[in-house]
Write a protein that holds these residues in place. Structure first.
Motif, short mmCIF file in Angstrom:
data_model
loop_
_atom_site.label_atom_id
_atom_site.label_comp_id
_atom_site.label_asym_id
_atom_site.label_seq_id
_atom_site.Cartn_x
_atom_site.Cartn_y
_atom_site.Cartn_z
N THR A 15 -2.42 -12.44 12.02
CA THR A 15 -1.07 -12.33 12.57
C THR A 15 -0.55 -13.70 13.00
OG1 THR A 15 -1.56 -10.08 13.28
CG2 THR A 15 0.31 -11.15 14.33
N ASP A 38 0.21 -3.61 9.15
CA ASP A 38 -0.91 -3.12 9.94
C ASP A 38 -0.38 -2.07 10.92
OD1 ASP A 38 -3.01 -2.70 11.63
OD2 ASP A 38 -3.36 -4.82 12.10
N SER A 42 1.04 -6.37 15.76
CA SER A 42 1.00 -7.28 16.91
C SER A 42 1.95 -8.45 16.74
CB SER A 42 -0.44 -7.74 17.15
OG SER A 42 -0.95 -8.39 16.03
N ASP A 131 1.71 -9.56 6.86
CA ASP A 131 0.59 -9.58 7.79
C ASP A 131 -0.14 -8.24 7.66
OD1 ASP A 131 -1.11 -9.81 9.99
OD2 ASP A 131 0.45 -9.30 11.44
MG LIG Z 1 -3.12 -8.81 13.26
#
Ligand SMILES: [Mg+2]
Ligand SMILES: Nc1ncnc2c1ncn2[C@@H]1O[C@H](COP(=O)(O)OP(=O)(O)OP(=O)(O)O)[C@@H](O)[C@H]1O
Length: 391
Positions: A15, A38, A42, A131
């Motif tokens: 990330t 994901d 995040s 990501d």
């Molecule tokens: Mg991550």
């Protein structure tokens, strides 16, 4: 449009590298979006700003998005899922189990990946940075287009028009539901999207997959495996990033041994992934959160290089003809001879690796040939095919 996908084991810094690359690309003048596939997003933490399921503008040229997997699933799968549940219920499956069965693990992430397709068609951005979830999911997600296509061909084998004509009569006779027109529409849409996304992601000129590792034994091991599978599925890996390397400033006695171990691992990474180039990023003195820190991090990582460059351009899979025989060559580093099993069944080549199996639909010429020899040498699996006489 350029697509840069970051993958790697949990917690290695995917990330951070994705967000950092996004900031750097936007500073270089590219209209950039960082997309998280994901389910445990995040990006918000990394940017220090609330990112949502739709693209959020972060700076003049930078957007970010945390895809809502359930929504992507609904858009792409609800009708098909409805049909599978109905079909399985007819077979006596409990409805709850049928519903669970109709969603394979990894399906949500695959649908998130299909978003790239939209951005490609709309020409919305110059750079799309993805990501990903930790490696195992990414591999599943990237291998899914093949698996879903395989599954759909078997689940929906009948011609749509034919089914439309015979459904009223056939359902009375066969006593199970046949797909309705809207199910077929969704199947066809999905096929098209999957095929197109796959084309984008396996085109070395458009997409790069970059593996993030830390200088630790277990992390490197998992990444080697990921690299083999990425090769097998035809995804162009063009860079390895070793993150969280101790910088020279750390001179503390306590870390002396650690630094030696890390140096050893960094050299190992360079060796085993060669000829794929490697870049190093050092462990910072604090978490890397917010635009300024992310930019500094990415500049240190990429140096003078533009992250949208193609850092390596080798084809992971090749077919060559030699003296009337075909040689299918696959890059398969990190596996020894005894690990790989190869055989042909109908029009499929089956390659079996420990705890993993890949079916490759062979091109016509190879499907009507027979395997003469398979050998693994210097990380390249060569399968030799010979034409069957009379065909
Ligand atoms: Mg991550
Ligand atoms: N080079 C670095 N120096 C200092 N901290 C770092 C560095 N790289 C990453 N971090 C920190 O390590 C933590 C984990 O990083 P990150 O969230 O980017 O990893 P990840 O691979 O995306 O994890 P996950 O697999 O959970 O998604 C974060 O707190 C991040 O700020």
């Amino acid at each position: 449009m350029r697509v840069i996908i970051y993958t790697g084991k949990g917690g290695v810094g995917k990330t951070t590298v994705s967000a950092g690359t996004g900031v750097l690309c936007s500073e270089l003048g590219y209209k950039t979006i960082v997309v998280s596939t994901d389910p445990a997003h995040s990006l918000s933490d990394s940017f220090g700003k609330r990112i949502g399921k739709f693209p959020v503008k972060v700076t003049e040229k930078l957007w970010a998005q945390e895809l809502d997997v359930n929504e992507e699933l609904r858009i792409n799968w609800d009708k098909i899922q409805g049909f599978i549940v109905k079909f399985l219920s007819y077979q006596g499956f409990d409805k709850f189990i049928a519903e669970e069965f109709a969603i394979f693990p990894g399906l949500e992430e695959l649908f998130s990946l299909l978003k790239i397709n939209d951005y490609h068609s709309d020409k919305s951005y110059d750079v799309v940075i993805v990501d990903c979830a930790p490696t195992a999911s990414t591999i599943r997600m990237l291998s899914f287009p093949d698996i879903v296509s395989w599954y759909m061909e078997r689940f929906f084998p009948l011609e749509r028009k034919l089914v439309k004509t015979i459904r009223p009569v056939a359902e009375k006779v066969v006593k199970f539901p046949l797909p309705t027109d809207d199910v077929y529409s969704q199947v066809e849409d999905l096929y098209r999207k999957i095929e197109h996304t796959k084309k984008i992601l396996t085109d070395v000129k458009t997409s790069s997959v970059r593996i993030v590792v830390n200088p630790e034994k277990m992390v490197i091991k998992e990444s080697q495996r990921a690299y083999t599978y990425l090769n097998l599925f035809g995804f162009p890996v063009d860079l390895i990033i070793v993150n969280k390397v101790f910088p020279d400033e750390i001179e503390d006695r306590h870390f002396k041994k650690w630094k030696q171990t890390q140096n050893k691992h960094v050299e190992f990474v360079r060796e085993v992934f060669a000829p794929i180039p490697m870049k190093i990023s050092f462990l910072g003195d604090d978490e890397i959160v917010g635009l300024n820190k992310l930019l500094k991090f990415a500049v240190n990582l990429y140096g003078e290089d533009d992250p949208t460059e193609i850092f390596y351009e080798g084809k992971p899979m090749k077919i060559e003809e030699k003296n009337g025989r075909y040689h299918l060559k696959l890059k398969m580093p990190f596996f020894s001879k005894r690990d790989v099993n190869v055989w042909v069944k109908n029009d499929e080549l089956i390659i079996e690796l420990p705890s993993f199996r890949r079916n490759i639909f062979l091109p016509h010429t190879l499907a009507s040939s027979r395997v003469v020899e398979a050998k693994l040498e210097d990380g390249i699996l060569t399968i030799e095919f010979e034409k069957i006489k009379g065909r």
